[in-house]
Design a protein around this motif. Structure first.
Motif, PDB file in Angstrom:
ATOM      1  N   MET A   1       0.847  -1.191   0.000  1.00  0.00           N
ATOM      2  CA  MET A   1       0.000   0.000   0.000  1.00  0.00           C
ATOM      3  C   MET A   1       0.885   1.245   0.000  1.00  0.00           C
ATOM      4  O   MET A   1       1.864   1.318   0.733  1.00  0.00           O
ATOM      5  CB  MET A   1      -0.929  -0.003   1.219  1.00  0.00           C
ATOM      6  N   TYR A   2       0.530   2.212  -0.854  1.00  0.00           N
ATOM      7  CA  TYR A   2       1.295   3.465  -0.862  1.00  0.00           C
ATOM      8  C   TYR A   2       0.437   4.600  -1.420  1.00  0.00           C
ATOM      9  O   TYR A   2      -0.554   4.372  -2.125  1.00  0.00           O
ATOM     10  CB  TYR A   2       2.586   3.320  -1.687  1.00  0.00           C
ATOM     11  N   ILE A   3       0.830   5.802  -1.076  1.00  0.00           N
ATOM     12  CA  ILE A   3       0.186   7.029  -1.570  1.00  0.00           C
ATOM     13  C   ILE A   3       1.062   7.610  -2.671  1.00  0.00           C
ATOM     14  O   ILE A   3       2.286   7.738  -2.508  1.00  0.00           O
ATOM     15  CB  ILE A   3       0.026   8.062  -0.443  1.00  0.00           C
ATOM     16  N   SER A   4       0.460   7.974  -3.783  1.00  0.00           N
ATOM     17  CA  SER A   4       1.237   8.572  -4.872  1.00  0.00           C
ATOM     18  C   SER A   4       1.168  10.093  -4.861  1.00  0.00           C
ATOM     19  O   SER A   4       2.134  10.759  -5.263  1.00  0.00           O
ATOM     20  CB  SER A   4       0.768   8.038  -6.226  1.00  0.00           C
ATOM     21  N   SER A   5       0.053  10.667  -4.397  1.00  0.00           N
ATOM     22  CA  SER A   5      -0.030  12.137  -4.366  1.00  0.00           C
ATOM     23  C   SER A   5      -1.045  12.607  -3.337  1.00  0.00           C
ATOM     24  O   SER A   5      -2.012  11.903  -3.020  1.00  0.00           O
ATOM     25  CB  SER A   5      -0.404  12.695  -5.743  1.00  0.00           C
ATOM     26  N   ILE A   6      -0.800  13.800  -2.823  1.00  0.00           N
ATOM     27  CA  ILE A   6      -1.705  14.473  -1.886  1.00  0.00           C
ATOM     28  C   ILE A   6      -1.903  15.900  -2.377  1.00  0.00           C
ATOM     29  O   ILE A   6      -0.926  16.597  -2.708  1.00  0.00           O
ATOM     30  CB  ILE A   6      -1.125  14.520  -0.461  1.00  0.00           C
ATOM     31  N   THR A   7      -3.154  16.350  -2.433  1.00  0.00           N
ATOM     32  CA  THR A   7      -3.454  17.741  -2.793  1.00  0.00           C
ATOM     33  C   THR A   7      -4.181  18.404  -1.636  1.00  0.00           C
ATOM     34  O   THR A   7      -5.168  17.866  -1.126  1.00  0.00           O
ATOM     35  CB  THR A   7      -4.322  17.811  -4.066  1.00  0.00           C
ATOM     36  N   LEU A   8      -3.693  19.567  -1.223  1.00  0.00           N
ATOM     37  CA  LEU A   8      -4.268  20.311  -0.106  1.00  0.00           C
ATOM     38  C   LEU A   8      -4.792  21.650  -0.602  1.00  0.00           C
ATOM     39  O   LEU A   8      -4.046  22.437  -1.206  1.00  0.00           O
ATOM     40  CB  LEU A   8      -3.204  20.555   0.976  1.00  0.00           C
ATOM     41  N   ASN A   9      -6.071  21.915  -0.357  1.00  0.00           N
ATOM     42  CA  ASN A   9      -6.675  23.211  -0.680  1.00  0.00           C
ATOM     43  C   ASN A   9      -7.240  23.835   0.581  1.00  0.00           C
ATOM     44  O   ASN A   9      -8.121  23.245   1.222  1.00  0.00           O
ATOM     45  CB  ASN A   9      -7.814  23.056  -1.701  1.00  0.00           C
ATOM     46  N   ASN A  10      -6.744  24.999   0.955  1.00  0.00           N
ATOM     47  CA  ASN A  10      -7.236  25.728   2.132  1.00  0.00           C
ATOM     48  C   ASN A  10      -7.200  24.858   3.389  1.00  0.00           C
ATOM     49  O   ASN A  10      -8.086  24.961   4.249  1.00  0.00           O
ATOM     50  CB  ASN A  10      -8.670  26.231   1.908  1.00  0.00           C
ATOM     51  N   PHE A  11      -6.207  24.014   3.486  1.00  0.00           N
ATOM     52  CA  PHE A  11      -6.077  23.113   4.631  1.00  0.00           C
ATOM     53  C   PHE A  11      -4.983  23.629   5.562  1.00  0.00           C
ATOM     54  O   PHE A  11      -3.823  23.779   5.144  1.00  0.00           O
ATOM     55  CB  PHE A  11      -5.744  21.699   4.162  1.00  0.00           C
TER      56      PHE A  11
END
Length: 362
Positions: A1-11
């Motif tokens: 299991m792995y994460i390829s991308s994270i997007t943060l908006n107004n966080f």
């Protein structure tokens, strides 16, 4: 299991940032109070449905904005996932996974598995029973949605029972039929919870003992200590136990027995770690328990969880850092730190320098 991308908006302190991660080691570094932990928090929220740092979702929204939006792409051995979460100032939270709306927290928990290790976790051994119960509940809930449902239902009934106990104490009554009704509901859900906890702690003990021995050569033993003790965990036994203690609970106007009073016994070389363990022994035991949690998830699902290490390297001595670095080398890990000198980098390590909510080039 792995994460390829994270997007943060107004966080938190992020306006809009997208992070492309390595499937192995990711080092997020920078000065204090720049937003490093906020990235780990975003991952944790998708795993547990809530923050580990605040009870109010509104605090997750960037100051002056009306909403926060998070997006994460992750993968397991079977398929690819995109998860989106939007939080509004009004307290509404919308979650979608692969465009399907998630209506209950228990439906979210089983998708993305993470194990988080922060300096506060070093209180796991020497801290309060509540700290250890939260550790158990978080670990089991990730894998078994039914456990979380039972836990929520149990605590709803417990709140009703405690309110009734206060009324009975004031009125001078020694028993009440409604109290028995709440005891029936507590016994129903409590028995399920105790069985889950018993099985989990048995595996945790096995995995953590092996890890502790590898690190220090010491003998670590973790045992489940239920509030309601008996040779067999059954609904009838649970119910009768509560019924037999009605008068005492009315006298104290509080529920004195049940899963809300459970604890763990943690011993090192047959001595109680909380009282007799040195700080180094307690930290090693905590590290062993956290890594054992990852092994537990792998044992159940066949895949290792994503590891989140929040400024923990500076809290460990060189021997424990060396062990941890070797243990996590083939797994995806997100590490926050102020100084990359403490991190063993490889060709697959990605570095992210954070400055005031902006990802800078290292």
């Amino acid at each position: 299991m792995y994460i390829s991308s994270i997007t943060l908006n107004n966080f938190r302190n992020y306006s809009r940032e997208k992070i492309e991660l390595s499937p192995l080691t990711n080092v997020i570094y920078g000065d204090n109070a720049q937003g490093k932990t906020n990235i780990l928090e975003a991952v944790y929220i998708f795993s547990h449905g809530k923050s580990h740092r605040t009870k109010s979702d509104k605090e997750l929204i960037r100051f002056g904005e009306d909403f926060a939006k998070l997006s994460i792409d992750f993968h397991d051995s079977e398929r690819d996932y995109n998860a989106i979460m939007q939080i509004t100032k009004g307290g509404k939270k919308s979650i979608k996974i692969n465009h399907v709306q998630i209506s209950k927290l228990s439906m979210l928990m089983n998708y993305l598995n993470v194990v988080m290790f922060s300096p506060e976790d070093l209180d796991l051994v020497k801290g309060s029973p509540g700290t250890r119960r939260r550790f158990i509940d978080a670990a089991i809930s990730q894998l078994y949605p039914g456990y979380l449902v039972s836990l929520i239902d149990y605590h709803k009934s417990l709140a009703q029972k405690n309110s009734l106990l206060k009324v009975l104490k004031t009125s001078g009554k020694k028993s009440d039929i409604t109290l028995s009704v709440w005891n029936e509901q507590l016994a129903e859900e409590g028995t399920k919870i105790m069985n889950y906890r018993s099985d989990f702690v048995a595996l945790l003990n096995r995995f953590s003992a092996a890890i502790q021995s590898e690190i220090s050569g010491e003998s670590l033993c973790i045992a489940y200590q239920p509030s309601i003790k008996g040779e067999e965990i059954s609904r009838d036994f649970f119910y009768e136990y509560l019924e037999n203690h009605q008068r005492r609970e009315i006298e104290f106007s509080s529920a004195l027995f049940g899963i809300q009073r459970d604890d763990l016994s943690i011993t090192i070389n047959n001595n109680e770690a909380r009282i007799y363990g040195s700080q180094g022994q307690q930290r090693t035991a905590t590290l062993s328990m956290k890594m054992a949690q990852a092994d537990y998830i792998h044992h159940i699902k066949g895949e290792y969880p994503i590891l989140l290490l929040d400024d923990i390297m500076s809290e460990l001595d060189i021997n424990r850092r060396t062990y941890l670095s070797k243990k996590i080398r083939d797994k995806q890990v997100l590490i926050t730190c102020t100084d990359t000198d403490l991190i063993d980098s490889t060709d697959s390590t990605k570095l992210f320098r954070i400055k005031n909510g902006v990802i800078m080039q290292p």
